[in-house]
Enzyme design. Structure first.
Site, PDB file in Angstrom:
ATOM      1  N   LYS A   1       3.720  -5.757  -0.163  1.00  0.00           N
ATOM      2  CA  LYS A   1       4.262  -7.077   0.187  1.00  0.00           C
ATOM      3  C   LYS A   1       4.582  -7.087   1.667  1.00  0.00           C
ATOM      4  CE  LYS A   1       8.690  -5.644   0.803  1.00  0.00           C
ATOM      5  NZ  LYS A   1       9.357  -5.632   2.134  1.00  0.00           N
TER       6      LYS A   1
ATOM      7  N   LEU B   1       6.776  -2.043   3.135  1.00  0.00           N
ATOM      8  CA  LEU B   1       5.731  -2.676   2.332  1.00  0.00           C
ATOM      9  C   LEU B   1       6.031  -2.677   0.839  1.00  0.00           C
ATOM     10  CD1 LEU B   1       2.594  -1.236   4.188  1.00  0.00           C
ATOM     11  CD2 LEU B   1       3.596  -3.519   4.435  1.00  0.00           C
ATOM     12  N   GLY B   2       7.097  -2.004   0.424  1.00  0.00           N
ATOM     13  CA  GLY B   2       7.508  -2.030  -0.974  1.00  0.00           C
ATOM     14  C   GLY B   2       6.601  -1.290  -1.923  1.00  0.00           C
TER      15      GLY B   2
ATOM     16  N   ASP C   1      13.868  -4.843  -4.409  1.00  0.00           N
ATOM     17  CA  ASP C   1      12.711  -5.733  -4.335  1.00  0.00           C
ATOM     18  C   ASP C   1      11.723  -5.522  -5.474  1.00  0.00           C
ATOM     19  OD1 ASP C   1      11.829  -3.277  -3.485  1.00  0.00           O
ATOM     20  OD2 ASP C   1      10.956  -3.963  -1.604  1.00  0.00           O
TER      21      ASP C   1
ATOM     22  N   PRO D   1       1.676   3.309   2.476  1.00  0.00           N
ATOM     23  CA  PRO D   1       2.547   4.300   3.124  1.00  0.00           C
ATOM     24  C   PRO D   1       4.030   4.105   2.807  1.00  0.00           C
ATOM     25  CG  PRO D   1       1.443   2.914   4.759  1.00  0.00           C
ATOM     26  CD  PRO D   1       1.013   2.432   3.433  1.00  0.00           C
TER      27      PRO D   1
ATOM     28  N   ALA E   1       6.574  -1.644  -5.977  1.00  0.00           N
ATOM     29  CA  ALA E   1       5.397  -2.208  -6.643  1.00  0.00           C
ATOM     30  C   ALA E   1       4.926  -1.306  -7.774  1.00  0.00           C
ATOM     31  CB  ALA E   1       4.273  -2.415  -5.627  1.00  0.00           C
TER      32      ALA E   1
END
Length: 282
Positions: free
Chosen positions: A22, A111-112, A148, A106, A116
């Site tokens: 994300k 980037l979560g 998140d 990474p 995820a």
């Protein structure tokens, strides 16, 4: 008593999914909470950098987690994928599984990726073993694993508040844009990210900023972590400027870093020495 008494015997059921990253469109730290966390305001938007996650019937007597790709510096029992499995296994009579995770997103990148993986694990188990858990209930489970995580259950543009777990759909469509994600050779820890933060409300409400044309976002849509992290890591500021120099319509840091992304209305060839660069059409 188990919450679901259906007997899932060891069988040939297996499944593979591809958890995506994300980005954050705007990120404001608005206040510190009594529990020591911070309340945020942000928009989560799916990005196509992906891991791979597969479950197959266990070959032994225990559930195992096998990781390839990027090295994961954490014990198996603390991995979010294993925690997601145990979360449902504690309430449903799930079989033992061999879990295979290939890491490409990474770490310490904003980037979560770990979140995820956990959310996709919950969703996959729900579908594979026909648990009948609603999407909203899955999001509740996911929120217990990370701030998140719940977003990735819905996996569509969401405006988030609280610690990131209070979500509402928002109409933001970046279809047709090319996204370039640049991950420098270092990550940003949560303590470092929050060390330079003074909580405050944004001058322009997030919903008002995001409704403006993308070309204006650079003047109205901000990430509160950028100023002090750019001072600590000048390379981040340099990458953002390079994206604008290449014609980005908008560029920003994702989450609390260290990935910088750019949105382009054309295909772009972009490299930065020493950095990992991923690009794709949204």
């Amino acid at each position: 008593m188990q919450a679901n008494s259906k007997d899932f015997t060891r069988n040939s059921k297996r499944m593979v999914v591809f958890p995506n990253a994300k980005i954050n469109l705007g990120l404001y730290v608005v206040e510190k909470r009594p529990d020591g966390f911070h309340n945020l305001e942000t928009i989560f938007y799916p990005a196509p950098w992906r891991d791979a996650l597969e479950v197959v019937p266990a070959t032994g007597n225990e559930t195992t987690l096998n990781i390839t790709g990027l090295a994961v510096d954490a014990p198996t029992e603390k991995n979010l994928v294993m925690r997601a499995y145990k979360l449902l296994a504690n309430e449903y009579k799930l079989p033992k599984l061999d879990i295979y995770l290939h890491k490409a997103i990474p770490f310490g990148a904003g980037l979560g990726g770990g979140s995820a993986d956990a959310a996709f694990m919950l969703t996959m188990l729900n579908q594979l073993f026909e648990l009948g858990i609603s999407e909203d209930k899955l999001a509740e489970y996911a929120a217990t694993l990370g701030s998140d995580c719940a977003f990735f259950v819905y996996n569509c543009p969401m405006i988030a508040s609280g610690r990131g777990e209070i979500l509402s759909p928002i109409k933001v469509d970046l279809s047709g844009y090319t996204i370039v994600l640049v991950k420098p050779p270092f990550g940003i820890s949560t303590p470092e990210a929050f060390a330079g933060i003074t909580p405050k409300k944004p001058k322009i409400p997030l919903t008002e900023a995001i409704s403006q044309p993308i070309e204006r976002w650079k003047d109205v849509l901000f990430n509160d972590f950028e100023p002090h992290l750019f001072r600590n890591h000048p390379q981040l500021a340099a990458i953002k400027q390079q994206l604008y120099d290449k014609g980005a319509n908008y560029a920003a840091m994702s989450g609390s870093g260290s990935t910088i992304f750019g949105l382009f209305d054309k295909e772009i060839d972009f490299t930065v020495e020493g950095c990992t660069v991923f690009s794709a059409k949204l």
